[in-house]
Design a protein around this motif. Structure first.
Motif, PDB file in Angstrom:
ATOM      1  N   TRP A  62      29.105  14.273 -19.927  1.00 25.81           N
ATOM      2  CA  TRP A  62      29.724  13.503 -18.858  1.00 25.81           C
ATOM      3  C   TRP A  62      29.334  12.033 -18.950  1.00 25.81           C
ATOM      4  CZ3 TRP A  62      27.161  17.869 -16.055  1.00 25.81           C
ATOM      5  CH2 TRP A  62      27.999  18.970 -15.973  1.00 25.81           C
ATOM      6  N   PRO A  63      30.294  11.132 -19.064  1.00 27.27           N
ATOM      7  CA  PRO A  63      29.957   9.706 -19.022  1.00 27.27           C
ATOM      8  C   PRO A  63      29.736   9.282 -17.564  1.00 27.27           C
ATOM      9  CG  PRO A  63      32.307   9.997 -19.397  1.00 27.27           C
ATOM     10  CD  PRO A  63      31.701  11.378 -19.351  1.00 27.27           C
ATOM     11  N   LEU A  64      28.603   8.674 -17.295  1.00 24.53           N
ATOM     12  CA  LEU A  64      28.265   8.242 -15.941  1.00 24.53           C
ATOM     13  C   LEU A  64      27.807   6.782 -15.985  1.00 24.53           C
ATOM     14  CD1 LEU A  64      26.171  11.422 -15.047  1.00 24.53           C
ATOM     15  CD2 LEU A  64      28.523  10.953 -14.346  1.00 24.53           C
ATOM     16  N   PRO A  65      28.727   5.839 -16.253  1.00 21.34           N
ATOM     17  CA  PRO A  65      28.324   4.455 -16.508  1.00 21.34           C
ATOM     18  C   PRO A  65      27.629   3.763 -15.334  1.00 21.34           C
ATOM     19  CG  PRO A  65      30.713   4.632 -16.350  1.00 21.34           C
ATOM     20  CD  PRO A  65      30.176   6.029 -16.360  1.00 21.34           C
ATOM     21  N   VAL A  66      28.053   3.987 -14.119  1.00 19.87           N
ATOM     22  CA  VAL A  66      27.412   3.334 -12.977  1.00 19.87           C
ATOM     23  C   VAL A  66      26.003   3.896 -12.793  1.00 19.87           C
ATOM     24  CG1 VAL A  66      27.522   2.975 -10.472  1.00 19.87           C
ATOM     25  CG2 VAL A  66      29.608   2.824 -11.862  1.00 19.87           C
ATOM     26  N   THR A  67      25.909   5.202 -12.854  1.00 21.29           N
ATOM     27  CA  THR A  67      24.602   5.845 -12.729  1.00 21.29           C
ATOM     28  C   THR A  67      23.676   5.405 -13.854  1.00 21.29           C
ATOM     29  OG1 THR A  67      25.661   7.740 -11.687  1.00 21.29           O
ATOM     30  CG2 THR A  67      23.465   8.089 -12.565  1.00 21.29           C
ATOM     31  N   GLU A  68      24.216   5.361 -15.071  1.00 21.64           N
ATOM     32  CA  GLU A  68      23.427   4.909 -16.224  1.00 21.64           C
ATOM     33  C   GLU A  68      22.887   3.506 -15.997  1.00 21.64           C
ATOM     34  OE1 GLU A  68      22.796   6.200 -19.392  1.00 21.64           O
ATOM     35  OE2 GLU A  68      23.715   8.141 -18.961  1.00 21.64           O
ATOM     36  N   ASP A  69      23.747   2.617 -15.489  1.00 18.90           N
ATOM     37  CA  ASP A  69      23.333   1.235 -15.256  1.00 18.90           C
ATOM     38  C   ASP A  69      22.219   1.175 -14.215  1.00 18.90           C
ATOM     39  OD1 ASP A  69      23.600  -1.686 -15.485  1.00 18.90           O
ATOM     40  OD2 ASP A  69      24.355  -1.521 -13.441  1.00 18.90           O
ATOM     41  N   LEU A  70      22.386   1.883 -13.111  1.00 21.32           N
ATOM     42  CA  LEU A  70      21.342   1.895 -12.080  1.00 21.32           C
ATOM     43  C   LEU A  70      20.040   2.450 -12.644  1.00 21.32           C
ATOM     44  CD1 LEU A  70      23.324   3.040  -8.939  1.00 21.32           C
ATOM     45  CD2 LEU A  70      22.125   0.879  -9.239  1.00 21.32           C
ATOM     46  N   TRP A  71      20.146   3.534 -13.390  1.00 24.72           N
ATOM     47  CA  TRP A  71      18.959   4.172 -13.945  1.00 24.72           C
ATOM     48  C   TRP A  71      18.250   3.241 -14.931  1.00 24.72           C
ATOM     49  CZ3 TRP A  71      18.743   7.231 -18.870  1.00 24.72           C
ATOM     50  CH2 TRP A  71      17.539   7.918 -18.994  1.00 24.72           C
ATOM     51  N   GLN A  72      18.979   2.633 -15.830  1.00 23.47           N
ATOM     52  CA  GLN A  72      18.367   1.760 -16.832  1.00 23.47           C
ATOM     53  C   GLN A  72      17.785   0.494 -16.213  1.00 23.47           C
ATOM     54  OE1 GLN A  72      17.669   2.517 -19.901  1.00 23.47           O
ATOM     55  NE2 GLN A  72      18.733   4.476 -19.762  1.00 23.47           N
ATOM     56  N   ASN A  73      18.435  -0.042 -15.220  1.00 24.22           N
ATOM     57  CA  ASN A  73      17.981  -1.306 -14.640  1.00 24.22           C
ATOM     58  C   ASN A  73      17.007  -1.133 -13.487  1.00 24.22           C
ATOM     59  OD1 ASN A  73      19.401  -3.045 -16.412  1.00 24.22           O
ATOM     60  ND2 ASN A  73      21.276  -2.432 -15.368  1.00 24.22           N
ATOM     61  N   ALA A  74      16.757   0.094 -13.078  1.00 20.93           N
ATOM     62  CA  ALA A  74      15.815   0.334 -11.992  1.00 20.93           C
ATOM     63  C   ALA A  74      14.463   0.793 -12.536  1.00 20.93           C
ATOM     64  CB  ALA A  74      16.372   1.393 -11.044  1.00 20.93           C
ATOM     65  N   ARG A  75      14.338   0.858 -13.836  1.00 20.06           N
ATOM     66  CA  ARG A  75      13.099   1.419 -14.409  1.00 20.06           C
ATOM     67  C   ARG A  75      12.043   0.390 -14.598  1.00 20.06           C
ATOM     68  NH1 ARG A  75      13.897   5.509 -18.806  1.00 20.06           N
ATOM     69  NH2 ARG A  75      13.159   7.019 -17.409  1.00 20.06           N
ATOM     70  N   GLY A 122       0.810  -1.217   0.000  1.00 21.32           N
ATOM     71  CA  GLY A 122       0.000   0.000   0.000  1.00 21.32           C
ATOM     72  C   GLY A 122       0.841   1.263   0.000  1.00 21.32           C
ATOM     73  N   VAL A 123       2.130   1.124  -0.226  1.00 21.85           N
ATOM     74  CA  VAL A 123       3.058   2.258  -0.272  1.00 21.85           C
ATOM     75  C   VAL A 123       3.562   2.389  -1.703  1.00 21.85           C
ATOM     76  CG1 VAL A 123       5.282   3.134   0.561  1.00 21.85           C
ATOM     77  CG2 VAL A 123       3.785   1.881   2.109  1.00 21.85           C
ATOM     78  N   ASN A 124       3.599   3.607  -2.216  1.00 22.19           N
ATOM     79  CA  ASN A 124       4.057   3.817  -3.584  1.00 22.19           C
ATOM     80  C   ASN A 124       5.588   3.776  -3.636  1.00 22.19           C
ATOM     81  OD1 ASN A 124       3.947   4.436  -6.347  1.00 22.19           O
ATOM     82  ND2 ASN A 124       4.226   6.602  -5.915  1.00 22.19           N
ATOM     83  N   PHE A 125       6.125   2.956  -4.539  1.00 19.95           N
ATOM     84  CA  PHE A 125       7.569   2.866  -4.730  1.00 19.95           C
ATOM     85  C   PHE A 125       7.923   3.434  -6.089  1.00 19.95           C
ATOM     86  CE2 PHE A 125       6.803  -0.117  -1.408  1.00 19.95           C
ATOM     87  CZ  PHE A 125       7.919  -0.040  -0.613  1.00 19.95           C
ATOM     88  N   GLY A 126       8.812   4.407  -6.102  1.00 24.06           N
ATOM     89  CA  GLY A 126       9.235   5.038  -7.346  1.00 24.06           C
ATOM     90  C   GLY A 126      10.603   4.539  -7.760  1.00 24.06           C
ATOM     91  N   THR A 127      11.140   5.174  -8.776  1.00 26.25           N
ATOM     92  CA  THR A 127      12.450   4.807  -9.291  1.00 26.25           C
ATOM     93  C   THR A 127      13.456   5.914  -9.003  1.00 26.25           C
ATOM     94  OG1 THR A 127      13.626   4.002 -11.244  1.00 26.25           O
ATOM     95  CG2 THR A 127      12.008   5.731 -11.604  1.00 26.25           C
ATOM     96  N   THR A 128      14.659   5.703  -9.449  1.00 23.97           N
ATOM     97  CA  THR A 128      15.714   6.695  -9.241  1.00 23.97           C
ATOM     98  C   THR A 128      15.466   7.929 -10.107  1.00 23.97           C
ATOM     99  OG1 THR A 128      17.042   5.746 -11.010  1.00 23.97           O
ATOM    100  CG2 THR A 128      17.418   4.912  -8.793  1.00 23.97           C
ATOM    101  N   TYR A 129      16.126   8.991  -9.759  1.00 23.59           N
ATOM    102  CA  TYR A 129      16.081  10.185 -10.594  1.00 23.59           C
ATOM    103  C   TYR A 129      16.831   9.923 -11.895  1.00 23.59           C
ATOM    104  CZ  TYR A 129      14.467  12.964  -6.637  1.00 23.59           C
ATOM    105  OH  TYR A 129      13.740  13.471  -5.603  1.00 23.59           O
ATOM    106  N   THR A 130      16.483  10.667 -12.904  1.00 26.89           N
ATOM    107  CA  THR A 130      17.202  10.614 -14.169  1.00 26.89           C
ATOM    108  C   THR A 130      18.625  11.127 -13.934  1.00 26.89           C
ATOM    109  OG1 THR A 130      15.136  11.143 -15.299  1.00 26.89           O
ATOM    110  CG2 THR A 130      17.162  11.453 -16.555  1.00 26.89           C
ATOM    111  N   PRO A 131      19.639  10.454 -14.474  1.00 21.48           N
ATOM    112  CA  PRO A 131      21.010  10.950 -14.299  1.00 21.48           C
ATOM    113  C   PRO A 131      21.177  12.362 -14.871  1.00 21.48           C
ATOM    114  CG  PRO A 131      21.020   8.761 -15.282  1.00 21.48           C
ATOM    115  CD  PRO A 131      19.599   9.225 -15.262  1.00 21.48           C
ATOM    116  N   LEU A 132      22.066  13.098 -14.295  1.00 18.59           N
ATOM    117  CA  LEU A 132      22.308  14.470 -14.732  1.00 18.59           C
ATOM    118  C   LEU A 132      22.594  14.542 -16.228  1.00 18.59           C
ATOM    119  CD1 LEU A 132      22.533  17.373 -13.698  1.00 18.59           C
ATOM    120  CD2 LEU A 132      24.961  16.970 -13.348  1.00 18.59           C
ATOM    121  N   SER A 133      23.271  13.537 -16.756  1.00 16.67           N
ATOM    122  CA  SER A 133      23.623  13.554 -18.175  1.00 16.67           C
ATOM    123  C   SER A 133      22.408  13.394 -19.082  1.00 16.67           C
ATOM    124  CB  SER A 133      24.636  12.446 -18.473  1.00 16.67           C
ATOM    125  OG  SER A 133      24.132  11.194 -18.047  1.00 16.67           O
ATOM    126  N   HIS A 134      21.261  13.000 -18.537  1.00 16.75           N
ATOM    127  CA  HIS A 134      20.014  12.869 -19.302  1.00 16.75           C
ATOM    128  C   HIS A 134      18.897  13.696 -18.689  1.00 16.75           C
ATOM    129  CE1 HIS A 134      21.337   9.508 -21.803  1.00 16.75           C
ATOM    130  NE2 HIS A 134      21.981   9.086 -20.728  1.00 16.75           N
TER     131      HIS A 134
END
Length: 167
Positions: free
Chosen positions: A154-167, A115-127
């Motif tokens: 700015w390349p942000l590979p770790v952030t990109e991975d978290l963002w893409q896989n948390a969606r 009953g609690v809303n779960f969201g995703t991460t913020y969009t990386p700064l590069s996007h």
């Protein structure tokens, strides 16, 4: 047309630079709070002194519960930080534990279950859809400066991975 352009510029700035019509977005301006907002904030800051330790204890308890659950884990806490921010609670999800279930489907199921809303991460700064400093005239100092402050460079590979896989 001038009035319409001004209207959309104000709407866009008020919403952190998000695009309100195709091709029109601008990074927000430097707004100041009203006296009323400042008075409310002062009261909230006073309450924060009392509430922050409770929020932190609750966060630690939630970390402990998350650590015991399969397929999820709390974020590592930096030992040099004596109190975490209470803005949002974040944990990591391992899709392999749930037979490849997407993070979006996991969040939806978890939300339905709790009953609690779960969201995703913020969009990386590069996007980012809200961070466009190059749209402000004050940053048009030179082409090299504009290129240096453009977030997509700015390349942000770790952030990109978290963002893409948390969606």
């Amino acid at each position: 047309m001038q009035d319409e352009e001004h209207y959309w510029k104000v709407v866009s700035q008020r919403s952190c630079g998000r695009e309100f019509r195709p091709g029109f977005k601008e990074h927000s301006g430097n707004y100041r709070m009203t006296s009323f907002q400042a008075a409310i904030l002062r009261g909230q800051l006073a309450a924060l002194k009392e509430n922050a330790p409770v929020i932190d204890r609750n966060g630690l308890a939630l970390d402990g519960a998350i650590a015991e659950a399969p397929g999820v884990r709390p974020l590592r806490r930096n030992p040099h930080i004596n109190r975490q921010c209470g803005y949002a609670f974040v944990f990591l999800y391992d899709r392999a534990t749930f037979d490849g279930l997407s993070a979006a489907a996991f969040r939806q199921a978890l939300s339905a279950e709790t009953g609690v809303n779960f969201g995703t991460t913020y969009t990386p700064l590069s996007h980012s859809e809200v961070y466009y400093p190059q749209t402000k005239k004050r940053h048009h100092l030179s082409q090299s400066y504009l290129e240096a402050i453009t977030p997509s460079r700015w390349p942000l590979p770790v952030t990109e991975d978290l963002w893409q896989n948390a969606r």
